[in-house]
Design a protein around this motif. Structure first.
Motif, PDB file in Angstrom:
ATOM      1  N   THR A   1       0.846  -1.192   0.000  1.00 35.99           N
ATOM      2  CA  THR A   1       0.000   0.000   0.000  1.00 35.99           C
ATOM      3  C   THR A   1       0.881   1.241   0.000  1.00 35.99           C
TER       4      THR A   1
ATOM      5  N   GLY B   1      -6.523  -4.005  -2.163  1.00 37.28           N
ATOM      6  CA  GLY B   1      -5.760  -3.495  -3.286  1.00 37.28           C
ATOM      7  C   GLY B   1      -4.403  -2.974  -2.872  1.00 37.28           C
TER       8      GLY B   1
ATOM      9  N   SER C   1      -1.535  -0.479 -10.093  1.00 37.99           N
ATOM     10  CA  SER C   1      -2.292  -0.354  -8.846  1.00 37.99           C
ATOM     11  C   SER C   1      -3.638  -1.017  -8.983  1.00 37.99           C
ATOM     12  N   GLN C   2      -4.138  -1.541  -7.859  1.00 36.75           N
ATOM     13  CA  GLN C   2      -5.454  -2.169  -7.819  1.00 36.75           C
ATOM     14  C   GLN C   2      -6.254  -1.490  -6.716  1.00 36.75           C
ATOM     15  N   ARG C   3      -7.403  -0.961  -7.059  1.00 34.96           N
ATOM     16  CA  ARG C   3      -8.214  -0.223  -6.110  1.00 34.96           C
ATOM     17  C   ARG C   3      -9.094  -1.174  -5.297  1.00 34.96           C
ATOM     18  N   GLY C   4      -9.670  -0.626  -4.241  1.00 29.74           N
ATOM     19  CA  GLY C   4     -10.614  -1.391  -3.436  1.00 29.74           C
ATOM     20  C   GLY C   4      -9.944  -2.118  -2.295  1.00 29.74           C
ATOM     21  N   ARG C   5     -10.805  -2.840  -1.505  1.00 29.03           N
ATOM     22  CA  ARG C   5     -10.286  -3.590  -0.365  1.00 29.03           C
ATOM     23  C   ARG C   5      -9.321  -4.659  -0.845  1.00 29.03           C
TER      24      ARG C   5
END
Length: 324
Positions: free
Chosen positions: A20, A57, A51-55
């Motif tokens: 993160t 991520g 990058s990967q969004r969300g919970r």
């Protein structure tokens, strides 16, 4: 510097499946905003970072891509951590080693961590005296060497008062438990023992490096000159057998052992800066040593005997000694 941060960020990424922004910021000790900018800069530069969004991520290297930025072998890594050891007391070095060990491939980490625990440097001698007192000036001189800035050096030579001189710092050398500064001066290249440095003040003026300067080569030349002075004189003497172990500890490489004499004593030669200095060093062994030559060494011992007798008077004999 940003380039250093980008490299550190990439090393951190390649040792984690996903990170993160907060984790990168904590690792590199920067703000989350700076960490995010650096991650985006890597992606813009063509590094396979996404990058990967969300919970759940975060940021990752595409396909677990890896870049061997260290180029170190397992043996080189162990040697590096053994040299630094647990005595790495500066925050910068501890941080650098922590980042490096996390950037290492998993099979190499245990060896690096074990090497870091295998060596310790004790900064005091056997009398508990601090032998790293020069440390307060080491950092300032190291910065001056790296930055190429002249300094005004407060320095007291052996038997001399403190004087201030402007020097061009060129390198630092550790030898036999002491740190030395190699610097250019008005009188040419010189060495300064850091334990005799009393102050360091930067001038802001750039260092002028001699053409073709190479620290190892220059140090060998300067050390050879110093050794010539330390070994300029030789004293010949004879020693009783019980004194040989003490002589070896006192003089080490300056002691040369000759043949055994008919009465059981051993002929020796001891090197030193002057005959008088060597004689004074031998004086503590008393009658177990007889200096044979040169004459000035014998004269020094005779003068010492008279001076000591004048201060302390004749010895008080015990009853056993009187009976003899």
């Amino acid at each position: 510097m940003r380039a250093d941060r980008l490299v550190a960020t990439l090393l951190f990424l390649q040792t984690h499946t996903r990170v993160t922004v907060a984790e990168v910021a904590a690792e590199l000790e920067v703000s989350p905003r700076t960490a995010r900018r650096d991650l985006e800069a890597l992606a813009t530069a063509g590094i396979p970072v996404y990058s990967q969004r969300g919970r759940g991520g975060g940021w990752s290297l595409v396909g677990g891509a890896r870049t061997d930025l260290t180029g170190l072998t397992a043996e080189e890594i162990r040697a590096l951590f053994l040299l630094a050891g647990p005595s790495s007391t500066t925050p910068e070095l501890r941080t650098a080693l922590r980042k490096l060990v996390r950037a290492l491939p998993a099979p190499l980490r245990s060896g690096a961590e074990a090497a870091s625990r295998a060596r310790l440097i004790d900064g005091t001698d056997w009398s508990r005296a601090d032998v790293t007192a020069a440390g307060q000036h080491v950092d300032a001189l190291r910065r001056a060497v790296v930055d190429g800035i002249q300094v005004r050096l407060g320095y007291a030579g052996p038997g001399k008062p403190v004087g201030v001189r402007t020097v061009h710092p060129l390198g630092l050398v550790a030898k036999a438990g002491h740190d030395y500064l190699v610097a250019d001066t008005e009188r040419g290249l010189r060495t300064f023992r850091l334990s005799r440095v009393s102050s360091v003040e930067t001038t802001g003026e750039p260092v002028v490096r001699p053409v073709g300067f190479d620290l190892p080569t220059v140090w060998r030349s300067l050390a050879a000159r110093l050794e010539e002075r330390l070994y300029a004189a030789t004293v010949r003497a004879r020693a009783e057998p019980g004194a040989m172990a003490i002589l070896e500890r006192l003089f080490n490489g300056r002691l040369h052992v000759g043949p055994t004499l008919p009465e059981g004593w051993t002929e020796i030669r001891v090197d030193g800066p002057t005959p008088e200095v060597v004689a004074a060093q031998l004086a503590g062994l008393g009658a177990r040593i007889e200096v044979l030559d040169p004459p000035e060494a014998r004269e020094r011992l005779a003068r010492l005997a008279v001076e000591l007798a004048g201060v302390y008077g004749p010895p008080t004999l015990s009853g056993q000694e009187v009976a003899r």
